[in-house]
Motif scaffolding. Structure first.
Motif, PDB file in Angstrom:
ATOM      1  N   ARG A   1       4.083   4.720   2.931  1.00  0.00           N
ATOM      2  CA  ARG A   1       3.986   3.278   2.699  1.00  0.00           C
ATOM      3  C   ARG A   1       2.531   2.845   2.525  1.00  0.00           C
ATOM      4  O   ARG A   1       2.177   2.099   1.606  1.00  0.00           O
ATOM      5  N   ILE A   2       1.673   3.338   3.413  1.00  0.00           N
ATOM      6  CA  ILE A   2       0.252   2.966   3.361  1.00  0.00           C
ATOM      7  C   ILE A   2      -0.400   3.496   2.083  1.00  0.00           C
ATOM      8  O   ILE A   2      -1.211   2.822   1.457  1.00  0.00           O
TER       9      ILE A   2
ATOM     10  N   LEU B   1      -5.855   3.767   9.207  1.00  0.00           N
ATOM     11  CA  LEU B   1      -4.486   3.242   9.174  1.00  0.00           C
ATOM     12  C   LEU B   1      -3.455   4.368   9.209  1.00  0.00           C
ATOM     13  O   LEU B   1      -2.347   4.195   9.717  1.00  0.00           O
TER      14      LEU B   1
ATOM     15  N   LYS C   1      -4.231  -1.148  -3.977  1.00  0.00           N
ATOM     16  CA  LYS C   1      -5.012  -1.517  -2.801  1.00  0.00           C
ATOM     17  C   LYS C   1      -5.262  -0.266  -1.968  1.00  0.00           C
ATOM     18  O   LYS C   1      -4.337   0.324  -1.424  1.00  0.00           O
TER      19      LYS C   1
ATOM     20  N   GLY D   1      -1.141   0.348   0.526  1.00  0.00           N
ATOM     21  CA  GLY D   1      -2.393   0.008   1.190  1.00  0.00           C
ATOM     22  C   GLY D   1      -2.194  -0.833   2.425  1.00  0.00           C
ATOM     23  O   GLY D   1      -3.134  -1.451   2.939  1.00  0.00           O
ATOM     24  N   SER D   2      -0.955  -0.887   2.946  1.00  0.00           N
ATOM     25  CA  SER D   2      -0.642  -1.735   4.100  1.00  0.00           C
ATOM     26  C   SER D   2       0.545  -1.159   4.856  1.00  0.00           C
ATOM     27  O   SER D   2       1.357  -0.412   4.290  1.00  0.00           O
ATOM     28  N   LYS D   3       0.651  -1.524   6.138  1.00  0.00           N
ATOM     29  CA  LYS D   3       1.799  -1.112   6.934  1.00  0.00           C
ATOM     30  C   LYS D   3       2.998  -2.029   6.729  1.00  0.00           C
ATOM     31  O   LYS D   3       4.111  -1.711   7.127  1.00  0.00           O
TER      32      LYS D   3
ATOM     33  N   ALA E   1      -6.273   1.928   1.133  1.00  0.00           N
ATOM     34  CA  ALA E   1      -6.198   1.743   2.582  1.00  0.00           C
ATOM     35  C   ALA E   1      -7.317   2.495   3.287  1.00  0.00           C
ATOM     36  O   ALA E   1      -7.759   3.554   2.829  1.00  0.00           O
TER      37      ALA E   1
ATOM     38  N   ASP F   1       0.165 -11.719  -0.950  1.00  0.00           N
ATOM     39  CA  ASP F   1      -0.300 -10.824   0.114  1.00  0.00           C
ATOM     40  C   ASP F   1       0.698  -9.688   0.342  1.00  0.00           C
ATOM     41  O   ASP F   1       0.314  -8.536   0.541  1.00  0.00           O
TER      42      ASP F   1
ATOM     43  N   PHE G   1       0.437  -5.372  -4.089  1.00  0.00           N
ATOM     44  CA  PHE G   1       0.212  -3.966  -4.475  1.00  0.00           C
ATOM     45  C   PHE G   1       1.001  -3.576  -5.721  1.00  0.00           C
ATOM     46  O   PHE G   1       0.703  -2.568  -6.358  1.00  0.00           O
TER      47      PHE G   1
ATOM     48  N   THR H   1       5.262  -3.887   4.113  1.00  0.00           N
ATOM     49  CA  THR H   1       5.639  -3.909   2.699  1.00  0.00           C
ATOM     50  C   THR H   1       7.146  -4.081   2.558  1.00  0.00           C
ATOM     51  O   THR H   1       7.892  -3.944   3.537  1.00  0.00           O
TER      52      THR H   1
END
Length: 268
Positions: free
Chosen positions: A236-237, A186, A180, A241-243, A182, A171, A175, A245
């Motif tokens: 980062r996103i 976001l 991934k 694809g996420s906050k 986003a 998880d 990436f 990482t």
């Protein structure tokens, strides 16, 4: 009673819910002419809600916890300290250390609660103590050999201090293996400005190393008068694809210049 006698059992330790049956068992020992063992009744491990542990509320077997990414050493350490406490409040024990430190006076009278957060803490501690190569192998096997082992090894220094379970790796660091995308909500309001500026700077960097990325991006942020936190969050996103990482500049070094630029450009 007959089984215990035939196996020469001298000490019986069991849950306190057996206490009402103990007088009957003692009479059976007496009537059959058997030697009485020492019998002790220990506390039961309870679910956080106060009831008995149940499969309906999560894993209750070691196999289930292993499949969730918990290490055997962490599970053992956690279980050893449920219902028993050392005098010095020490928490990390190997089995040998526990055997040497064990004192029956340390048994607690109240039923211990199975605290999943505490188990996560123990597991995180053992993950951080583990050799990177061994940890890489465990994660590789847990993911059924679908993730490239060499890439797991390269990302380990960025991830090791940030995961509580082996299953967290996919998880948190997925990436690196698969892009991934986003959702736009976001990002911040200046997302496109941030990403276009990042792309233009990163594209010009010939020596793809952390020091170069740190220096050039910070100079650009100062010139553009961007807010550092907002800029790096958008970057980062776009990359992950996420906050949440690993450090993003180090992550881009591992991903490589071409992949990093491609991911950034896909958002404008």
């Amino acid at each position: 009673v007959v089984d215990d006698n035939d196996m020469d059992i001298t000490h019986v330790l069991r849950g306190h819910d057996w206490l009402p049956s103990t007088p009957i068992h003692l009479l059976v020992y007496e009537y059959l002419g058997f030697n009485l063992p020492q019998i002790g009744h220990l506390t039961d491990i309870l679910d956080p809600s106060g009831g008995k542990l149940s499969k309906r509320k999560g894993s209750t077997s070691c196999k289930g916890f292993l499949e969730e990414g918990y290490l055997p050493e962490a599970i053992l350490n956690f279980i050893m300290l449920l219902g028993w406490a050392p005098k010095d409040n020490r928490e990390i024990y190997s089995l040998d250390e526990f055997v040497k430190a064990f004192d029956e006076k340390g048994f607690q009278k109240s039923n211990p609660i199975f605290n999943r957060e505490k188990l996560d803490w123990f597991n995180g501690e053992y993950i951080r103590k583990m050799d990177d190569a061994k940890l890489t192998e465990l994660i590789f096997e847990l993911n059924k050999k679908k993730l490239a082992k060499d890439l797991i090894a390269r990302t380990m220094p960025l991830v090791k201090d940030r995961i509580a379970k082996l299953t967290d790796y996919a998880d948190f660091a997925g990436f690196f293996f698969t892009e991934k995308k986003a959702d736009e909500p976001l990002f911040g309001k200046k997302m496109k400005d941030h990403l276009i500026a990042a792309y233009e700077i990163l594209e010009k960097i010939d020596e793809w190393k952390k020091e170069s990325l740190d220096e050039e991006l910070m100079k650009m942020i100062k010139v553009k008068d961007f807010k550092v936190g907002d800029f790096f969050m958008d970057l980062r996103i776009a990359i992950a694809g996420s906050k949440f990482t690993p450090p993003i500049n180090e992550s881009m070094i591992i991903l490589g210049k071409e992949t990093a630029l491609k991911r950034i450009k896909s958002y404008f």
